[in-house]
Design a protein around this motif. Structure first.
Motif, PDB file in Angstrom:
ATOM      1  N   LYS A   1       0.835  -1.199   0.000  1.00 50.31           N
ATOM      2  CA  LYS A   1       0.000   0.000   0.000  1.00 50.31           C
ATOM      3  C   LYS A   1       0.867   1.245   0.000  1.00 50.31           C
ATOM      4  CE  LYS A   1      -3.835   2.369   0.448  1.00 50.31           C
ATOM      5  NZ  LYS A   1      -4.817   2.469  -0.638  1.00 50.31           N
TER       6      LYS A   1
ATOM      7  N   GLY B   1       0.782   1.756  -3.672  1.00 51.46           N
ATOM      8  CA  GLY B   1      -0.564   2.316  -3.677  1.00 51.46           C
ATOM      9  C   GLY B   1      -1.669   1.285  -3.732  1.00 51.46           C
ATOM     10  N   TYR B   2      -1.324   0.010  -3.971  1.00 47.96           N
ATOM     11  CA  TYR B   2      -2.346  -1.029  -4.058  1.00 47.96           C
ATOM     12  C   TYR B   2      -2.656  -1.572  -2.668  1.00 47.96           C
ATOM     13  CZ  TYR B   2      -0.683  -1.176  -8.926  1.00 47.96           C
ATOM     14  OH  TYR B   2      -0.311  -0.863 -10.200  1.00 47.96           O
TER      15      TYR B   2
ATOM     16  N   SER C   1      -6.230  -6.500  -3.535  1.00 44.91           N
ATOM     17  CA  SER C   1      -6.530  -6.124  -4.915  1.00 44.91           C
ATOM     18  C   SER C   1      -5.561  -6.754  -5.908  1.00 44.91           C
ATOM     19  CB  SER C   1      -6.495  -4.601  -5.050  1.00 44.91           C
ATOM     20  OG  SER C   1      -5.172  -4.115  -4.880  1.00 44.91           O
ATOM     21  N   LEU C   2      -4.390  -7.181  -5.427  1.00 45.77           N
ATOM     22  CA  LEU C   2      -3.393  -7.770  -6.325  1.00 45.77           C
ATOM     23  C   LEU C   2      -3.495  -9.290  -6.426  1.00 45.77           C
ATOM     24  CD1 LEU C   2      -0.172  -5.720  -5.444  1.00 45.77           C
ATOM     25  CD2 LEU C   2      -1.659  -5.482  -7.427  1.00 45.77           C
TER      26      LEU C   2
ATOM     27  N   LEU D   1       2.623  -5.634 -14.074  1.00 44.31           N
ATOM     28  CA  LEU D   1       3.096  -4.483 -13.310  1.00 44.31           C
ATOM     29  C   LEU D   1       4.512  -4.066 -13.699  1.00 44.31           C
ATOM     30  CD1 LEU D   1       1.858  -5.452  -9.712  1.00 44.31           C
ATOM     31  CD2 LEU D   1       0.714  -3.986 -11.390  1.00 44.31           C
TER      32      LEU D   1
ATOM     33  N   LYS E   1       3.087   1.689 -10.472  1.00 41.54           N
ATOM     34  CA  LYS E   1       2.319   2.051  -9.292  1.00 41.54           C
ATOM     35  C   LYS E   1       0.851   2.209  -9.667  1.00 41.54           C
ATOM     36  CE  LYS E   1       4.061   5.064  -6.488  1.00 41.54           C
ATOM     37  NZ  LYS E   1       4.621   6.308  -5.935  1.00 41.54           N
ATOM     38  N   LEU E   2       0.038   2.358  -8.651  1.00 42.29           N
ATOM     39  CA  LEU E   2      -1.396   2.494  -8.877  1.00 42.29           C
ATOM     40  C   LEU E   2      -1.715   3.750  -9.683  1.00 42.29           C
ATOM     41  CD1 LEU E   2      -4.198   1.315  -8.271  1.00 42.29           C
ATOM     42  CD2 LEU E   2      -4.247   2.676  -6.187  1.00 42.29           C
ATOM     43  N   ASP E   3      -0.879   4.813  -9.529  1.00 38.90           N
ATOM     44  CA  ASP E   3      -1.142   6.056 -10.242  1.00 38.90           C
ATOM     45  C   ASP E   3      -0.619   6.029 -11.675  1.00 38.90           C
ATOM     46  OD1 ASP E   3       1.573   6.234  -9.944  1.00 38.90           O
ATOM     47  OD2 ASP E   3       1.553   7.943  -8.567  1.00 38.90           O
TER      48      ASP E   3
ATOM     49  N   LEU F   1      -5.397  10.028  -6.752  1.00 39.69           N
ATOM     50  CA  LEU F   1      -5.993   8.892  -7.459  1.00 39.69           C
ATOM     51  C   LEU F   1      -7.127   9.410  -8.333  1.00 39.69           C
ATOM     52  CD1 LEU F   1      -6.169   6.257  -4.584  1.00 39.69           C
ATOM     53  CD2 LEU F   1      -4.516   6.397  -6.430  1.00 39.69           C
TER      54      LEU F   1
ATOM     55  N   LEU G   1     -11.395   2.094  -7.332  1.00 42.97           N
ATOM     56  CA  LEU G   1     -11.601   0.689  -7.711  1.00 42.97           C
ATOM     57  C   LEU G   1     -13.086   0.426  -7.884  1.00 42.97           C
ATOM     58  CD1 LEU G   1      -9.153  -1.062  -5.238  1.00 42.97           C
ATOM     59  CD2 LEU G   1      -8.856  -0.741  -7.678  1.00 42.97           C
TER      60      LEU G   1
ATOM     61  N   ASP H   1     -12.440   1.156  -0.686  1.00 44.14           N
ATOM     62  CA  ASP H   1     -11.567   2.074   0.035  1.00 44.14           C
ATOM     63  C   ASP H   1     -12.339   2.800   1.131  1.00 44.14           C
ATOM     64  OD1 ASP H   1      -9.324   1.491  -1.426  1.00 44.14           O
ATOM     65  OD2 ASP H   1      -9.762   2.983  -2.965  1.00 44.14           O
TER      66      ASP H   1
END
Length: 782
Positions: free
Chosen positions: A267, A271-272, A276-277, A285, A316-318, A356, A360, A377
């Motif tokens: 996280k 960022g995940y 979720s992974l 990734l 990354k998530l972004d 973000l 999700l 979230d």
């Protein structure tokens, strides 16, 4: 039936009935007039039966297996020979072929059953309706430790196999057979003959034999499995503790790239969320330009089994890419090949944080509530949406969550959804005493849903407190218990509209599941909060420890170090061998405590010289201990904690040197010397001159002054002398001391007060020769 007549000393077939003709498929007419001696020439037993019946004029009954050539069939027949005056024999026979074949088949089936019964790898016990054991197989003896003779005819209700808690479960399973043919699979713990305990998995079934009911219990020894489960759980807990304490990201993937585990640090790093992974591809990734190298390195690790280490970029998530250093090793995970990796942020500059842009998306809006709570979230938002969708589904105008306080004294409306034309009530429904609704709470504690219509008596009780329920369109109420840690902690509720809603059992089951999911989510949320607080607390403790700390694997490679250790070196030392980093050596250190810990699984300690910088060697007091074990109990990870004692060692060396000089002067002095501790009123040291002058050995003198206050050597004058020294810091006087022979001698004593650190002591000079008394006192005066 056949009729034979005696003609010329032989028995001739003269008549028959239709049943007999049917057995031979209508061909019996061809045999009229035939003689027994011709028909049964190969069956002497048949001929002898005719003869015996005729001569003794009696009934003869025999069983024959006979091949009927006329119809080409082998048949089993039961034949009766009956004499009829004057010279007839009536032969009646019954075709029992089918019966004999059935008996043979039953016999074979019983043989197979007994073979299976005897050689079954599962325990099998058969008992009657009263509980008395009728039979058991050899595996039953092996599992329980009792012999068959000890078990047969014993009633399980009186037998010491079950403790009371497991006996009730076993008895309950038997009672279920009144409605079902077999019980559910259950686990209980039994007490074996040797008084040891063992877990078994069993199932009971019922059957009738000659209209008499019996029970059959099939059971299996699962004790080894239960022990393995416990060991796995302990190992998992240790592993999880380590994962949560390591600042780097730890990830486990399949050879095809599918992610099986990601530690909570994902996280902060990427960022995940961990969940979720799970199930996604790790390859997706990795930066496309680095993916080829990663797969090539992974393939090499699979072929050689060697650890791998490389640098690459990860998404990354972004959407940005983060440079990371990854170190991985192949592991055997319950018989399956997995890659376990440790990933660290190696970027030289901070990456600009981005907001973000997307949230999700939930996999499903209503088909799977649990997914919503796992991946969301915003827990409150997920709960709010769930309340709306549940209310829509059940055609209610209002849905809500009530939660109890810690003391279970009050309840409050924590979450609410209401239709646009319905006024929200959440602000008014706070801190409501639970004792106002004893009936409601009792039913919820029993795990029962509550469906109250407006015509029910309890509706008036609820309405008297909740004024909102006086509204005309509230026709019914539906409530489902919410349990946290197996305790009633609240409920999920709905208000019906337009007409009294009649919910069937299926509806109630669906919404009880919804209530359970919400309860589980609330419980998990509370647990995650507690774990996060604990993790932050432990992380703070570790960060504040001033000692050197690192974790190594069985290859002696560093997989984690604390800031204190890393700051000793310019380059990143993760992935390197500890003996190479700390001692600039190519092999494991001599007397390495970590090596001993890997072998014994116990804590070890050793002082080791570490190479800090060029020409700068430090002495480190090193301790090692196991923090993670494999399934088979071998040490997987070892933590090393080191304390720099270089300065202490130098000081100790100088102290020992000075102590040696002092000790020499102390023992070689011409006069007696005493060191006295006034705080505990004890003599702590003395020299050879002191005990020799009094005729004592050192051991004898020690025994005397260990009980200083009761000693026969000294009188009160010495105690008074020490009291003056404490007051004036010095004193000199003449005292009398008793020697070993019991004689009293005069001794001049000169004492002064001195300190070592924070402790205060008195040093006394004892002069035993009277010719020196005056000079001592003169020195005292000066």
């Amino acid at each position: 039936m056949h009729i034979f007549k005696m003609i010329d000393n032989d028995y001739v077939l003269v008549d028959y009935n239709e049943a007999a003709n049917k057995i031979l498929h209508g061909k019996l007419e061809n045999y009229l007039g035939s003689r027994v001696s011709e028909l049964f020439r190969d069956k002497p037993k048949v001929i002898s039966s005719f003869k015996y019946c005729y001569e003794n004029k009696t009934l003869v009954r025999n069983h024959f297996t006979y091949f009927f050539k006329s119809v080409d069939e082998l048949k089993h027949v039961m034949v009766e020979f009956q004499f009829i005056d004057p010279d007839f024999i009536l032969v009646h026979y019954e075709d029992i072929t089918k019966r004999k074949l059935a008996q043979e088949e039953l016999k074979n089936s019983r043989a197979k059953y007994h073979s299976l019964f005897k050689h079954s790898p599962l325990g099998i016990a058969i008992f009657d309706k009263e509980g008395k054991l009728i039979d058991c197989n050899p595996m039953s003896e092996k599992i329980t430790g009792y012999t068959r003779a000890e078990l047969i005819n014993r009633n399980f209700k009186d037998f010491p196999l079950f403790s009371p808690q497991y006996f009730s479960l076993f008895n309950k399973n038997i009672k279920t057979l009144e409605k079902a043919q077999r019980s559910e699979l259950s686990e209980i713990q039994i007490k074996k003959k040797d008084n040891s305990y063992s877990w078994i998995l069993y199932q009971i079934s019922s059957f009738d034999l000659d209209e008499v009911p019996y029970y059959q219990c099939i059971f299996q020894d699962i004790n080894a499995l239960k022990i393995t489960e416990k060991n796995l759980e302990d190992s998992k807990e240790s592993y999880q503790n380590l994962i949560e304490s390591v600042p780097d990201l730890i990830i486990k993937i399949k050879p095809n790239g599918n992610i099986l585990f990601a530690s909570p640090q994902v996280k902060e790093l990427l960022g995940y969320t961990s969940n979720s992974l799970i199930g996604t591809s790790y390859f997706d990734l990795i930066h496309p330009a680095d993916l080829g190298l990663f797969k090539k390195t992974q393939k090499k690790a699979i072929e050689t089994g060697d650890p791998i280490s490389l640098e690459y970029r990860i998404k990354k998530l972004d959407g940005s890419y983060l440079p990371v250093g990854g170190r991985g090793k192949l592991i055997n995970d319950q018989g399956k090949l997995r890659l376990l990796g440790v990933i660290r942020d190696i970027s030289d500059k901070k990456t600009t944080e981005k907001l973000l842009e997307e949230k999700l998306e939930l996999e499903s809006l209503i088909s799977n509530l649990s997914s919503r709570f796992i991946f969301t979230d915003d827990f409150n938002e997920a709960l709010q949406n769930s309340l709306k969708e549940l209310a829509d589904f059940i055609n209610a105008n209002r849905s809500y969550i009530f939660l109890f306080d810690e003391d279970k004294a009050f309840m409050s409306n924590s979450h609410e959804w209401s239709a646009p034309d319905v006024e929200p009530q959440i602000d008014q429904l706070q801190n409501i005493p639970l004792n106002h609704f004893p009936w409601l709470i009792k039913r919820l504690e029993e795990g029962n849903p509550i469906h109250v219509t407006k015509s029910a008596k309890i509706f008036s009780e609820i309405k008297s407190y909740f004024k909102f329920f006086e509204t005309e369109f509230i026709k019914s109420i539906l409530m489902f218990p919410i349990f946290l840690n197996e305790e009633l902690s609240g409920f999920l509720g709905f208000d019906g509209v337009e007409k009294t809603q009649k919910w069937n059992q299926k509806d109630l089951s669906i919404f009880q599941i919804a209530a359970d999911i919400i309860g589980t989510s609330l419980e998990r949320r509370l647990t995650e909060k507690t774990l996060t607080e604990s993790h932050n607390f432990l992380d703070g403790i570790i960060s504040s420890i001033p000692n050197l700390m690192c974790i190594i694997d069985p290859e002696y490679q560093l997989i984690w170090v604390n800031d204190k250790t890393q700051n000793m070196y310019k380059e990143n030392i993760i992935g390197k061998h500890c003996y190479n980093v700390f001692r600039n050596s190519d092999e494991v250190c001599k007397n390495c405590p970590a090596e001993k810990t890997f072998k014994t699984g116990k804590m070890h300690q050793q002082e080791i010289e570490y190479l800090y910088k060029k020409d700068d060697t430090r002495i480190i007091n090193t301790n090692s201990n196991v923090i993670s074990k494999s399934v088979d109990g071998e040490a997987e990870l070892v933590v090393i904690i080191g304390q720099d004692i270089t300065q202490f060692k130098k000081t100790e060396k100088e102290f020992l040197k000075a102590k040696g000089k002092y000790q020499f002067l102390f023992e070689q002095a011409d006069h007696g010397i005493l060191i006295f501790d006034p705080d505990v009123n004890e003599i702590v040291d003395f020299n050879k001159k002191t005990h020799n002058s009094l005729g004592f050995t050192r051991e004898e003198f020690e025994r005397e002054f260990n009980s200083f206050s009761d000693s026969k050597i000294f009188n009160n004058s010495l105690q008074n002398h020490f009291n003056k020294v404490k007051k004036n810091k010095k004193d000199a006087m003449e005292i009398k001391i008793r020697n070993k022979q019991g004689n009293t001698i005069d001794v001049a004593i000169f004492s002064h007060l001195f300190t070592i650190g924070k402790s205060t002591y008195i040093q006394s000079l004892l002069v035993f020769d009277p010719q020196y008394f005056n000079s001592v006192f003169k020195q005292m005066e000066r």
